[in-house]
Design a protein around this motif. Structure first.
Motif, PDB file in Angstrom:
ATOM      1  N   ARG A   1     -63.078 -51.221   1.033  1.00 34.03           N
ATOM      2  CA  ARG A   1     -62.282 -51.791   2.117  1.00 34.03           C
ATOM      3  C   ARG A   1     -61.117 -50.850   2.366  1.00 34.03           C
ATOM      4  O   ARG A   1     -60.352 -50.538   1.473  1.00 34.03           O
ATOM      5  N   GLU A   2     -60.987 -50.408   3.602  1.00 35.18           N
ATOM      6  CA  GLU A   2     -59.946 -49.450   3.957  1.00 35.18           C
ATOM      7  C   GLU A   2     -58.931 -50.040   4.928  1.00 35.18           C
ATOM      8  O   GLU A   2     -57.758 -49.685   4.892  1.00 35.18           O
ATOM      9  N   ARG A   3     -59.377 -50.916   5.798  1.00 37.96           N
ATOM     10  CA  ARG A   3     -58.485 -51.486   6.808  1.00 37.96           C
ATOM     11  C   ARG A   3     -58.735 -52.985   6.905  1.00 37.96           C
ATOM     12  O   ARG A   3     -59.850 -53.451   6.725  1.00 37.96           O
TER      13      ARG A   3
ATOM     14  N   TYR B   1     -68.267 -59.001   1.100  1.00 37.84           N
ATOM     15  CA  TYR B   1     -68.474 -57.585   1.397  1.00 37.84           C
ATOM     16  C   TYR B   1     -67.743 -56.665   0.425  1.00 37.84           C
ATOM     17  O   TYR B   1     -68.244 -55.579   0.129  1.00 37.84           O
ATOM     18  N   ASP B   2     -66.592 -57.055  -0.090  1.00 39.92           N
ATOM     19  CA  ASP B   2     -65.919 -56.221  -1.102  1.00 39.92           C
ATOM     20  C   ASP B   2     -66.858 -55.964  -2.270  1.00 39.92           C
ATOM     21  O   ASP B   2     -66.990 -54.836  -2.739  1.00 39.92           O
ATOM     22  N   ARG B   3     -67.512 -57.012  -2.736  1.00 41.57           N
ATOM     23  CA  ARG B   3     -68.396 -56.876  -3.899  1.00 41.57           C
ATOM     24  C   ARG B   3     -69.685 -56.138  -3.551  1.00 41.57           C
ATOM     25  O   ARG B   3     -70.127 -55.254  -4.280  1.00 41.57           O
TER      26      ARG B   3
ATOM     27  N   CYS C   1     -63.627 -45.916   9.249  1.00 43.62           N
ATOM     28  CA  CYS C   1     -64.442 -47.050   8.821  1.00 43.62           C
ATOM     29  C   CYS C   1     -65.683 -47.080   9.713  1.00 43.62           C
ATOM     30  O   CYS C   1     -65.568 -46.969  10.934  1.00 43.62           O
ATOM     31  N   ARG C   2     -66.826 -47.218   9.105  1.00 40.51           N
ATOM     32  CA  ARG C   2     -68.074 -47.216   9.870  1.00 40.51           C
ATOM     33  C   ARG C   2     -68.723 -48.594   9.905  1.00 40.51           C
ATOM     34  O   ARG C   2     -69.671 -48.818  10.653  1.00 40.51           O
TER      35      ARG C   2
ATOM     36  N   GLY D   1     -62.408 -53.397   7.699  1.00 42.11           N
ATOM     37  CA  GLY D   1     -63.188 -52.167   7.843  1.00 42.11           C
ATOM     38  C   GLY D   1     -63.501 -51.529   6.506  1.00 42.11           C
ATOM     39  O   GLY D   1     -62.644 -51.476   5.622  1.00 42.11           O
ATOM     40  N   TYR D   2     -64.727 -51.033   6.368  1.00 44.68           N
ATOM     41  CA  TYR D   2     -65.191 -50.380   5.142  1.00 44.68           C
ATOM     42  C   TYR D   2     -65.569 -48.940   5.448  1.00 44.68           C
ATOM     43  O   TYR D   2     -66.112 -48.635   6.508  1.00 44.68           O
TER      44      TYR D   2
END
Length: 127
Positions: free
Chosen positions: A30-32, A19-21, A48-49, A39-40
């Motif tokens: 990525r925030e959390r 998911y990072d990529r 994060c949604r 969470g992104y």
């Protein structure tokens, strides 16, 4: 309409790399994170949604038949990049980038992550 969305994973570390990529191609970061979730969020958003989680009930994660999480892409090039990044990270092709019959400018790509969750990137802008 939606506040947030989650998908389950049986290998959060591997899912995080995927998911990072993939999310970066759409401008999300990525925030959390902790040992049970990642969470992104989009730049400028307040929360994060999109979350990748280990199931709260402790049972194995599995995908839902008929469920697709679609992300808005800023351009057709971003849809292409989303699809390429997902495949490069070991995702499965569920529909190469291209126009779909939903309307004249519905440009989308579909993939599945390592846990079988179906994802789409969609750009509805004219080229």
């Amino acid at each position: 309409m939606l506040l947030y969305t989650t998908v389950g994973s049986n290998d959060l570390s591997r899912a995080g790399r995927f998911y990072d990529r993939v999310m970066a191609t759409l401008g999300f970061r990525r925030e959390r994170e902790d040992e049970t979730e990642i969470g992104y969020m989009a730049p400028g958003d307040v929360r994060c949604r999109f979350w990748v989680v280990t199931p709260f009930d402790g049972r194995p994660a599995h995908f839902g038949n008929g469920v697709t999480i679609a992300f808005e892409a800023p351009s057709r090039a971003a849809v292409d990049a989303f699809h390429a990044a997902a495949l490069a990270e070991g995702g499965t092709d569920e529909g190469a980038p291209g126009l779909r019959p939903f309307h004249a400018h519905f440009y989308a790509a579909f993939v599945r992550d390592h846990d079988g969750n179906k994802l789409a990137a969609v750009c509805e802008r004219p080229e």
